[in-house]
Design a protein around this motif. Structure first.
Motif, mmCIF file in Angstrom:
data_model
loop_
_atom_site.group_PDB
_atom_site.id
_atom_site.type_symbol
_atom_site.label_atom_id
_atom_site.label_comp_id
_atom_site.label_asym_id
_atom_site.label_seq_id
_atom_site.Cartn_x
_atom_site.Cartn_y
_atom_site.Cartn_z
ATOM 1 N N PHE A 61 0.814 -1.211 0.000
ATOM 2 C CA PHE A 61 0.000 0.000 0.000
ATOM 3 C C PHE A 61 0.851 1.265 0.000
ATOM 4 N N LEU A 62 2.107 1.152 0.403
ATOM 5 C CA LEU A 62 3.021 2.303 0.325
ATOM 6 C C LEU A 62 3.655 2.448 -1.054
ATOM 7 N N GLY A 63 3.365 1.496 -1.950
ATOM 8 C CA GLY A 63 3.839 1.621 -3.323
ATOM 9 C C GLY A 63 4.944 0.666 -3.724
ATOM 10 N N LEU A 64 5.453 -0.135 -2.813
ATOM 11 C CA LEU A 64 6.511 -1.101 -3.151
ATOM 12 C C LEU A 64 5.838 -2.417 -3.528
ATOM 13 N N ARG A 65 5.912 -2.760 -4.806
ATOM 14 C CA ARG A 65 5.221 -3.934 -5.321
ATOM 15 C C ARG A 65 6.195 -5.090 -5.540
ATOM 16 N N PRO A 66 5.747 -6.328 -5.310
ATOM 17 C CA PRO A 66 6.606 -7.479 -5.628
ATOM 18 C C PRO A 66 6.693 -7.667 -7.145
ATOM 19 N N LYS A 67 7.688 -8.434 -7.569
ATOM 20 C CA LYS A 67 7.873 -8.694 -8.996
ATOM 21 C C LYS A 67 6.646 -9.392 -9.583
ATOM 22 N N ASP A 68 6.075 -10.299 -8.815
ATOM 23 C CA ASP A 68 4.903 -11.056 -9.253
ATOM 24 C C ASP A 68 3.819 -10.919 -8.181
ATOM 25 N N GLY A 69 2.605 -10.614 -8.609
ATOM 26 C CA GLY A 69 1.510 -10.426 -7.668
ATOM 27 C C GLY A 69 1.152 -11.682 -6.878
ATOM 28 N N LEU A 70 1.529 -12.863 -7.402
ATOM 29 C CA LEU A 70 1.261 -14.102 -6.679
ATOM 30 C C LEU A 70 2.052 -14.186 -5.376
ATOM 31 N N HIS A 71 3.085 -13.376 -5.256
ATOM 32 C CA HIS A 71 3.889 -13.338 -4.026
ATOM 33 C C HIS A 71 2.996 -13.075 -2.809
ATOM 34 N N LEU A 72 2.047 -12.176 -2.972
ATOM 35 C CA LEU A 72 1.137 -11.845 -1.873
ATOM 36 C C LEU A 72 0.256 -13.042 -1.504
ATOM 37 N N LEU A 73 -0.221 -13.751 -2.509
ATOM 38 C CA LEU A 73 -1.070 -14.918 -2.257
ATOM 39 C C LEU A 73 -0.279 -16.034 -1.575
ATOM 40 N N TYR A 74 0.941 -16.301 -2.055
ATOM 41 C CA TYR A 74 1.758 -17.349 -1.444
ATOM 42 C C TYR A 74 2.049 -17.025 0.024
ATOM 43 N N GLY A 75 2.380 -15.780 0.307
ATOM 44 C CA GLY A 75 2.660 -15.387 1.685
ATOM 45 C C GLY A 75 1.439 -15.535 2.578
ATOM 46 N N LEU A 76 0.298 -15.139 2.070
ATOM 47 C CA LEU A 76 -0.945 -15.246 2.848
ATOM 48 C C LEU A 76 -1.307 -16.708 3.110
ATOM 49 N N LEU A 77 -1.164 -17.556 2.090
ATOM 50 C CA LEU A 77 -1.448 -18.985 2.271
ATOM 51 C C LEU A 77 -0.467 -19.626 3.245
ATOM 52 N N LEU A 78 0.794 -19.226 3.189
ATOM 53 C CA LEU A 78 1.795 -19.766 4.106
ATOM 54 C C LEU A 78 1.456 -19.393 5.545
ATOM 55 N N ALA A 79 1.135 -18.134 5.778
ATOM 56 C CA ALA A 79 0.821 -17.686 7.139
ATOM 57 C C ALA A 79 -0.423 -18.404 7.676
ATOM 58 N N ALA A 80 -1.449 -18.507 6.864
ATOM 59 C CA ALA A 80 -2.672 -19.186 7.311
ATOM 60 C C ALA A 80 -2.411 -20.669 7.549
ATOM 61 N N GLY A 81 -1.675 -21.298 6.647
ATOM 62 C CA GLY A 81 -1.379 -22.719 6.802
ATOM 63 C C GLY A 81 -0.579 -23.020 8.055
ATOM 64 N N LEU A 82 0.451 -22.236 8.324
ATOM 65 C CA LEU A 82 1.259 -22.444 9.530
ATOM 66 C C LEU A 82 0.424 -22.220 10.788
ATOM 67 N N HIS A 83 -0.463 -21.230 10.727
ATOM 68 C CA HIS A 83 -1.325 -20.945 11.885
ATOM 69 C C HIS A 83 -2.224 -22.146 12.195
ATOM 70 N N TYR A 84 -2.838 -22.723 11.170
ATOM 71 C CA TYR A 84 -3.724 -23.869 11.387
ATOM 72 C C TYR A 84 -2.945 -25.120 11.771
ATOM 73 N N LEU A 85 -1.764 -25.325 11.174
ATOM 74 C CA LEU A 85 -0.960 -26.491 11.549
ATOM 75 C C LEU A 85 -0.524 -26.414 13.009
ATOM 76 N N GLY A 86 -0.189 -25.220 13.486
ATOM 77 C CA GLY A 86 0.186 -25.051 14.886
ATOM 78 C C GLY A 86 -0.974 -25.326 15.827
ATOM 79 N N GLY A 87 -2.192 -25.120 15.357
ATOM 80 C CA GLY A 87 -3.370 -25.379 16.182
ATOM 81 C C GLY A 87 -3.790 -26.838 16.206
ATOM 82 N N LEU A 88 -3.125 -27.683 15.407
ATOM 83 C CA LEU A 88 -3.466 -29.106 15.384
ATOM 84 C C LEU A 88 -2.822 -29.894 16.520
#
Length: 128
Positions: A61-88
């Motif tokens: 949102f400050l204007g610094l964009r990743p090379k590929d927009g999928l970077h944001l999706l991968y990071g979000l999926l990783l964070a959510a996945g680790l959070h749920y795995l830790g809760g198992l």
């Protein structure tokens, strides 16, 4: 902004080292139950990933964009996945919330962490 970008990059390196190490340790869960210390480290890695995602979206949102927009999706999926795995963890928040919790959640944690290794590699290399 450069300090935020450096912190984001540092947290990415921490995850790039921590997630494969946790996955290797988690493979032992296929043979025997994992100790509570493993789940504590896994939850710590999840919070690092959540902080990194928050920093990543702030940088976006400050204007610094990743090379590929999928970077944001991968990071979000990783964070959510680790959070749920830790809760198992037996007795953990996600384990208790399941209608029929697995008797051997270590198997799901081990497999989920192998998937997380792929996510952390994709997130790291799409953001460069």
């Amino acid at each position: 902004m450069p300090a935020l970008a450096l912190l984001h990059a540092f947290l990415g390196l921490v995850l790039l080292l921590a997630v494969p190490a946790l996955a290797l340790w988690g493979l032992l869960g296929l043979l025997r139950p994992l100790p509570p210390r493993f789940y504590a480290l896994l939850r710590g890695a999840a919070w690092v990933a959540i902080l990194q995602v928050a920093l990543g979206f702030l940088l976006f949102f400050l204007g610094l964009r990743p090379k590929d927009g999928l970077h944001l999706l991968y990071g979000l999926l990783l964070a959510a996945g680790l959070h749920y795995l830790g809760g198992l963890e037996p007795g953990g928040w996600f384990h208790r919330g399941l209608k029929d919790p697995p008797k051997r959640p270590e198997v799901f944690v081990a497999l989920g962490l192998l998937f997380a290794v792929g996510l952390v590699l994709r997130a790291y290399f799409t953001g460069r």
